[in-house]
Each structure stands twice: as C-alpha cells, then as structure tokens.
Design a protein around this motif. Sequence first.
Motif, PDB file in Angstrom:
ATOM      1  N   UNK A  99      48.450  43.609  32.778  1.00  0.00           N
ATOM      2  CA  UNK A  99      48.395  44.805  31.933  1.00  0.00           C
ATOM      3  C   UNK A  99      49.810  45.346  31.777  1.00  0.00           C
ATOM      4  N   UNK A 100      49.954  46.323  30.903  1.00  0.00           N
ATOM      5  CA  UNK A 100      51.254  46.984  30.776  1.00  0.00           C
ATOM      6  C   UNK A 100      51.493  47.833  32.018  1.00  0.00           C
ATOM      7  N   UNK A 101      52.719  47.979  32.371  1.00  0.00           N
ATOM      8  CA  UNK A 101      53.064  48.823  33.515  1.00  0.00           C
ATOM      9  C   UNK A 101      53.320  47.996  34.762  1.00  0.00           C
ATOM     10  N   UNK A 102      53.639  48.720  35.831  1.00  0.00           N
ATOM     11  CA  UNK A 102      53.950  48.092  37.109  1.00  0.00           C
ATOM     12  C   UNK A 102      52.674  47.972  37.927  1.00  0.00           C
ATOM     13  N   UNK A 103      52.483  46.777  38.492  1.00  0.00           N
ATOM     14  CA  UNK A 103      51.271  46.546  39.257  1.00  0.00           C
ATOM     15  C   UNK A 103      51.558  46.001  40.642  1.00  0.00           C
ATOM     16  N   UNK A 104      50.498  45.933  41.412  1.00  0.00           N
ATOM     17  CA  UNK A 104      50.604  45.417  42.772  1.00  0.00           C
ATOM     18  C   UNK A 104      49.414  44.486  42.991  1.00  0.00           C
ATOM     19  N   UNK A 105      49.680  43.361  43.679  1.00  0.00           N
ATOM     20  CA  UNK A 105      48.626  42.390  43.937  1.00  0.00           C
ATOM     21  C   UNK A 105      48.360  42.360  45.437  1.00  0.00           C
ATOM     22  N   UNK A 106      47.062  42.413  45.775  1.00  0.00           N
ATOM     23  CA  UNK A 106      46.641  42.421  47.173  1.00  0.00           C
ATOM     24  C   UNK A 106      45.880  41.128  47.474  1.00  0.00           C
ATOM     25  N   UNK A 107      46.206  40.531  48.621  1.00  0.00           N
ATOM     26  CA  UNK A 107      45.533  39.306  49.072  1.00  0.00           C
ATOM     27  C   UNK A 107      44.825  39.575  50.391  1.00  0.00           C
ATOM     28  N   UNK A 108      43.948  38.658  50.758  1.00  0.00           N
ATOM     29  CA  UNK A 108      43.318  38.733  52.085  1.00  0.00           C
ATOM     30  C   UNK A 108      44.380  38.433  53.137  1.00  0.00           C
ATOM     31  N   UNK A 109      44.089  38.782  54.374  1.00  0.00           N
ATOM     32  CA  UNK A 109      45.026  38.508  55.480  1.00  0.00           C
ATOM     33  C   UNK A 109      45.312  37.008  55.553  1.00  0.00           C
ATOM     34  N   UNK A 110      44.263  36.205  55.416  1.00  0.00           N
ATOM     35  CA  UNK A 110      44.406  34.743  55.489  1.00  0.00           C
ATOM     36  C   UNK A 110      45.339  34.234  54.385  1.00  0.00           C
ATOM     37  N   UNK A 111      45.148  34.748  53.156  1.00  0.00           N
ATOM     38  CA  UNK A 111      45.990  34.295  52.044  1.00  0.00           C
ATOM     39  C   UNK A 111      47.427  34.803  52.168  1.00  0.00           C
ATOM     40  N   UNK A 112      47.603  36.012  52.691  1.00  0.00           N
ATOM     41  CA  UNK A 112      48.966  36.520  52.905  1.00  0.00           C
ATOM     42  C   UNK A 112      49.725  35.619  53.879  1.00  0.00           C
TER      43      UNK A 112
ATOM     44  N   UNK B 177      51.656  43.105  47.660  1.00  0.00           N
ATOM     45  CA  UNK B 177      51.516  44.130  48.700  1.00  0.00           C
ATOM     46  C   UNK B 177      51.508  43.466  50.070  1.00  0.00           C
ATOM     47  N   UNK B 178      52.121  44.142  51.039  1.00  0.00           N
ATOM     48  CA  UNK B 178      52.110  43.661  52.426  1.00  0.00           C
ATOM     49  C   UNK B 178      50.802  44.026  53.126  1.00  0.00           C
ATOM     50  N   UNK B 179      50.041  44.924  52.515  1.00  0.00           N
ATOM     51  CA  UNK B 179      48.789  45.387  53.118  1.00  0.00           C
ATOM     52  C   UNK B 179      47.665  44.424  52.709  1.00  0.00           C
ATOM     53  N   UNK B 180      46.987  43.813  53.693  1.00  0.00           N
ATOM     54  CA  UNK B 180      45.908  42.883  53.336  1.00  0.00           C
ATOM     55  C   UNK B 180      44.686  43.627  52.789  1.00  0.00           C
ATOM     56  N   UNK B 181      44.052  42.988  51.824  1.00  0.00           N
ATOM     57  CA  UNK B 181      42.825  43.552  51.242  1.00  0.00           C
ATOM     58  C   UNK B 181      41.629  43.009  52.018  1.00  0.00           C
ATOM     59  N   UNK B 182      40.546  43.750  52.016  1.00  0.00           N
ATOM     60  CA  UNK B 182      39.329  43.326  52.707  1.00  0.00           C
ATOM     61  C   UNK B 182      38.507  42.433  51.766  1.00  0.00           C
ATOM     62  N   UNK B 183      39.048  41.238  51.511  1.00  0.00           N
ATOM     63  CA  UNK B 183      38.398  40.269  50.631  1.00  0.00           C
ATOM     64  C   UNK B 183      38.477  38.893  51.288  1.00  0.00           C
TER      65      UNK B 183
END
Length: 195
Positions: free
Chosen positions: A115-128, A150-156
């Motif tokens: 999308x337009x604008x600045x974004x952030x992508x979150x991954x699972x701990x395993x994928x990070x 993002x350095x913060x893992x998502x709950x996925x």
Amino acid sequence: MSGIDSILNVIESQQKQTEINIIRTAQEKASAIEADGDKKAESAYNDYMKKSLIKAETDFRNACNSVDAGNRRKILECKIEIINQATENIITRLENLPDGEYFNMILRLVRKRLHDGTGEIFFSKKDLERLPADFQEKLSEISGGKVRISDIPADIDNGFILKYGLVSENCTFREIIESGNDRIKDILAGILFGG
C-alpha cells in the motif's frame, strides 16, 4: 265334519302357500341383500386396496427420496472433508518449503499487498529466526524502502502480518486460503472431483 275338514284343508293349504310365498320372498330379499352387501364389500375392498397401493407407493417414493437426500448429504460432507484435508496439506507443504523458496513466496505475496505509505512486516518467531540475511534488502527493492521488518514476533504460524499505521492485514496461509475460500474450494473440487 267333512265340510269342516275341507275348510281346514283349504285354510291349511292356503297357509302353507302363504308360508312358501313368505319364505321365497324372504329368501329373495336375503339374496338381494347379500348380493348388494357383497357388491358393497367388494367395492369397499377395491377402494381400500387402491388407496393402500397409492399410499404405499407414496411412502416408498418418500423413503427413496429421503435416502437419496441422505446419501447426497453424506457425499457432500465427504467432499468438504477431502477439500479441507487438501487445504491443510497445502498449508503444511507451504510451511515446510525450503527457506529460500518459502521467503521468495513471501516476497511475491508482499508485492501483491503493498500500500502507499510506510509499513511494517511481522513474522512468527520461527520465521524471524530463519529469515535470510538479504531479506530486508529484497523487501526494500519491492517496496521502495517503505516496508521494514519488525523485531517483534507475531503470534502466527506462518506467512506474515503487514501493518500500515493502524491497519493490519493478516497474510497467514490459512487466512489467504480462507479469504479466497470459495474460489479455492471450487478449484480444489474441480481438481479432486472433475467438476
């Protein structure tokens, strides 16, 4: 006394003739009543048999329709179960792709959801933990430097969450499949059942 005997004989004779006539008339009436009763009984029997046959045929058709509907429902349940199992197998196969293929697929998915604008992508701990070293560089190439990891893992379990400000897009494999569920199920049904 012969005159009285004659009179008595005539009376007796007339009485016997009257009895015979009464008995014959009664027998004729009884025969007529019996014939009429037999006719009515036969007619009632035929009507009953006709109605019973119609009811039996209707009950049989209804039972067959009920069995057919039950069979169609069972077949549909089996097809849905097979499609659901195929969906689970697809998710498992995607999760178990080698790291390079997995993250190249992630980049293709990100490209479709930018999308337009600045974004952030979150991954699972395993994928990070298994993220390729050059992934941020490749992500910057397709996003013009506007999406960072993002350095913060998502709950996925898999896939990613793409966030632009307050708006988040769930891009886990299950969510992607479920959001296109009808189309994907139609495709799977066509492959699995030739229809």
